[in-house]
Design a protein around this motif. Structure first.
Motif, PDB file in Angstrom:
ATOM      1  N   PHE A  30       0.839  -1.204   0.000  1.00 43.67           N
ATOM      2  CA  PHE A  30       0.000   0.000   0.000  1.00 43.67           C
ATOM      3  C   PHE A  30       0.873   1.252   0.000  1.00 43.67           C
ATOM      4  O   PHE A  30       0.609   2.209  -0.724  1.00 43.67           O
ATOM      5  N   GLY A  31       1.945   1.243   0.796  1.00 44.13           N
ATOM      6  CA  GLY A  31       2.806   2.422   0.905  1.00 44.13           C
ATOM      7  C   GLY A  31       3.631   2.676  -0.343  1.00 44.13           C
ATOM      8  O   GLY A  31       4.007   3.813  -0.615  1.00 44.13           O
ATOM      9  N   SER A  32       3.923   1.623  -1.112  1.00 48.82           N
ATOM     10  CA  SER A  32       4.827   1.781  -2.265  1.00 48.82           C
ATOM     11  C   SER A  32       4.175   1.421  -3.602  1.00 48.82           C
ATOM     12  O   SER A  32       4.072   2.257  -4.489  1.00 48.82           O
ATOM     13  N   SER A  33       3.725   0.165  -3.756  1.00 45.50           N
ATOM     14  CA  SER A  33       3.164  -0.281  -5.045  1.00 45.50           C
ATOM     15  C   SER A  33       1.901   0.496  -5.413  1.00 45.50           C
ATOM     16  O   SER A  33       1.686   0.828  -6.584  1.00 45.50           O
ATOM     17  N   ILE A 141      10.825   8.409  -9.566  1.00 40.06           N
ATOM     18  CA  ILE A 141      11.942   7.746  -8.861  1.00 40.06           C
ATOM     19  C   ILE A 141      11.389   6.848  -7.760  1.00 40.06           C
ATOM     20  O   ILE A 141      11.834   5.713  -7.571  1.00 40.06           O
ATOM     21  N   CYS A 142      10.399   7.350  -7.050  1.00 39.74           N
ATOM     22  CA  CYS A 142       9.727   6.571  -5.996  1.00 39.74           C
ATOM     23  C   CYS A 142       9.154   5.275  -6.568  1.00 39.74           C
ATOM     24  O   CYS A 142       9.360   4.192  -6.009  1.00 39.74           O
ATOM     25  N   SER A 147       8.918  -0.470  -7.393  1.00 37.70           N
ATOM     26  CA  SER A 147       8.515  -1.567  -8.286  1.00 37.70           C
ATOM     27  C   SER A 147       9.538  -2.707  -8.287  1.00 37.70           C
ATOM     28  O   SER A 147       9.200  -3.840  -8.634  1.00 37.70           O
ATOM     29  N   ASN A 148      10.778  -2.422  -7.887  1.00 45.54           N
ATOM     30  CA  ASN A 148      11.797  -3.464  -7.791  1.00 45.54           C
ATOM     31  C   ASN A 148      12.027  -3.942  -6.362  1.00 45.54           C
ATOM     32  O   ASN A 148      12.238  -5.124  -6.118  1.00 45.54           O
ATOM     33  N   VAL A 149      11.994  -3.009  -5.394  1.00 51.50           N
ATOM     34  CA  VAL A 149      12.344  -3.347  -4.009  1.00 51.50           C
ATOM     35  C   VAL A 149      11.212  -4.102  -3.305  1.00 51.50           C
ATOM     36  O   VAL A 149      11.467  -5.021  -2.530  1.00 51.50           O
ATOM     37  N   ALA A 207       2.531   7.189   1.623  1.00 50.70           N
ATOM     38  CA  ALA A 207       3.934   7.291   2.042  1.00 50.70           C
ATOM     39  C   ALA A 207       4.027   7.588   3.542  1.00 50.70           C
ATOM     40  O   ALA A 207       4.841   6.996   4.248  1.00 50.70           O
ATOM     41  N   VAL A 208       3.174   8.507   4.019  1.00 55.48           N
ATOM     42  CA  VAL A 208       3.170   8.844   5.450  1.00 55.48           C
ATOM     43  C   VAL A 208       2.755   7.634   6.271  1.00 55.48           C
ATOM     44  O   VAL A 208       3.370   7.322   7.315  1.00 55.48           O
ATOM     45  N   ILE A 209       1.736   6.905   5.808  1.00 51.77           N
ATOM     46  CA  ILE A 209       1.280   5.697   6.522  1.00 51.77           C
ATOM     47  C   ILE A 209       2.405   4.661   6.592  1.00 51.77           C
ATOM     48  O   ILE A 209       2.654   4.061   7.648  1.00 51.77           O
TER      49      ILE A 209
END
Length: 511
Positions: A30-33, A141-142, A147-149, A207-209
């Motif tokens: 949720f925070g990244s993808s 960049i985010c 998408s890889n990490v 991102a904050v979550i």
């Protein structure tokens, strides 16, 4: 009695979806993808209002209305700076995950979400479209990093028997992000003249979550043990993730992998390209990622509204049709989570690209012959295309990339795959508006041809990797690479043998 349990548990117990594992997966995705998907679609619906803002700002500065060609260029940059940022993010993956760890990189990555969210939120007040374009690079960049990490982090914290299903969860959250952007883009919600800056700024909330909650969850045990040599932390993390005390067997497996990696050495991208035993695997991840992106999926996401408009759908109905396609995408990705182990990777990829190819041809016909019932055919083609892409081309390449490479070559392989993925995405975002203006409806024939070419490549070259170990997958590729894969009786590590190279090596090391 306790000692007996210590010996038996690892053999008896299959990994289960514990609360810690489930929450780690949900917070990371949720925070990244989610942000990746949200930012793919967020500029789609408010495009006319944002372009109006660009025009008004230009007119205020220079006293004349903006030229159409310059506005098209500015808008293409707004769309395509995001995947260009993704490419730069992909290049940062290997150094960051080795320095900060998997979880540490995801936390650091939130800088590239919160800062651009603020920039995009204040862009209208500041009267600057340049801020939006720069912010799109940063948020790209985010997405390139996440998408890889995220697949790497989830792959390393998951037990073997859940790795396939958990591996598709990032793609599921990407589709949920796309759908969320489409829903918020409805005119009476945020897709209007006053709401679009708020809509662009919403990307900072996940991102904050993630910044608040992810620090409470474990780092990758594999990273802690193999790269940090911190067995105590690795053991504690594994115990939390697995939900039981005894994790000796899994730690022993990691130590064995560590020993084999030390013998082999970590592979850089340059080494990866020169290894004969990895040649076809490398070509395959490049072909799959180019096929995935150049097949037109982002053309459809970025410009869905204008596609439906060209198809003759009424202005007010377009937003609801777009939300419908996003819902179908989410539903089909959920389906892929459950069928990937049963149907196999190769079959899903072949079916997916075949469906996409047919849908592109039909969409071209529907857009060319504007009969009164053709708008419905166009909508059906877009939905069929999304179904095809969601079951195979979207989620499977990352799963196969993980399976085709061993631990030592995997970070470099992900860097190559990620770079190709984002460069191809950038190309589509930049070229599609001009392609659409120049070729009209026939632009989808180009995508149909790419789908067909990728389908043929997968049919001929890529083996089925379902239910196979990394060793078995490498052996499947060894004939095509003209190398031998030998497993020594005393070690589980694979040795890549090329007679001539091995003889030369022997000459160097033997006195």
């Amino acid at each position: 009695m306790g000692d007996v349990m210590t010996i038996e548990d690892p053999a008896e117990k299959k990994g289960r979806l514990t609360l810690v594992l489930a929450l780690s997966t949900l917070i990371a995705t949720f925070g990244s993808s989610f942000q990746y998907g949200f930012n793919v679609a967020v500029v789609n619906s408010p495009a006319p209002f944002m372009q109006g803002f660009y025009n008004a700002t230009y007119q205020e500065r220079y006293g004349t209305p903006i030229e159409d060609s310059f506005l098209t260029l500015l808008w293409s940059l707004t769309v395509s700076m995001y995947p260009l940022g993704g490419f730069f993010g992909s290049l940062m993956v290997a150094p960051l995950v080795n320095k900060l760890g998997r979880k540490g990189t995801l936390l650091f990555n939130n800088i590239f979400s919160i800062v651009p969210a603020i920039m995009m939120g204040v862009s209208e007040v500041a009267g600057s479209y340049e801020i939006i374009i720069i912010a799109r690079i940063l948020v790209g960049i985010c997405a390139g990093l996440s998408s890889n990490v995220v697949p790497m982090y989830l792959g390393e914290i998951s037990p073997k028997n859940l790795r396939g299903a958990i591996g598709i969860v990032p793609q599921l959250f990407i589709t949920v992000g796309i759908l969320t952007a489409q829903v918020f883009g409805i005119r009476h919600i945020l897709g209007n003249n006053t709401g679009w800056p708020v809509m662009l700024a919403l990307t900072g909330i996940p991102a904050v979550i993630e910044l608040i909650f992810l620090p409470w969850f474990p780092e990758s045990p594999r990273y802690m043990l193999i790269q940090r040599a911190d067995e105590k932390s690795a053991r504690k993390a594994l115990q939390r993730l697995r939900g039981w005390e005894n994790v000796d067997a899994e730690l022993a497996e990691m130590r064995l992998e560590d020993q084999s990696e030390r013998a082999e050495g970590r592979l850089s991208v340059l080494n990866l390209c020169s290894f004969r035993s990895l040649r076809w695997q490398l070509v395959s991840i490049i072909a799959m990622n180019m096929g995935q992106q150049l097949s037109g999926i982002n053309g459809i996401y970025y410009y869905a509204d204008s596609i439906f408009s060209s198809a003759g759908v009424r202005e007010n109905d377009i937003q609801y049709v777009t939300v419908g396609t996003g819902t179908v995408n989410v539903f089909m990705t959920i389906t892929a989570v459950f069928i990937v182990e049963a149907a196999g990777r190769k079959l899903l990829m072949l079916c997916g690209f075949g469906i996409c190819c047919a849908a592109c041809v039909l969409l071209t016909i529907a857009l060319t012959f504007q009969v009164y019932w053709m708008p419905h055919v166009s909508i059906a083609c877009v939905i069929i295309y999304v179904i095809g892409h969601a079951i195979g081309p979207s989620p499977i390449p990352y799963v196969i990339t993980t399976e085709m490479f061993r631990q030592s070559s995997r970070p470099a392989a992900f860097m190559v795959a990620g770079s190709v993925h984002w460069l191809s995405n950038f190309t589509v975002g930049l070229v599609f508006p001009f392609l659409e203006k120049g070729l009209g409806a026939y632009c989808f024939i180009v995508f149909a041809f790419i789908c067909l070419a990728t389908l043929i490549y997968i049919w001929v070259v890529i083996p089925e990797t379902k239910n196979k170990t990394f060793l078995e997958v490498s052996q499947l590729f060894s004939k095509r690479n003209k190398t031998e894969i030998v497993v020594e009786a005393t070690d589980t590590d694979m040795k890549d043998l090329d007679a001539k190279d091995r003889w030369q090596e022997d000459q160097r090391v033997t006195p």
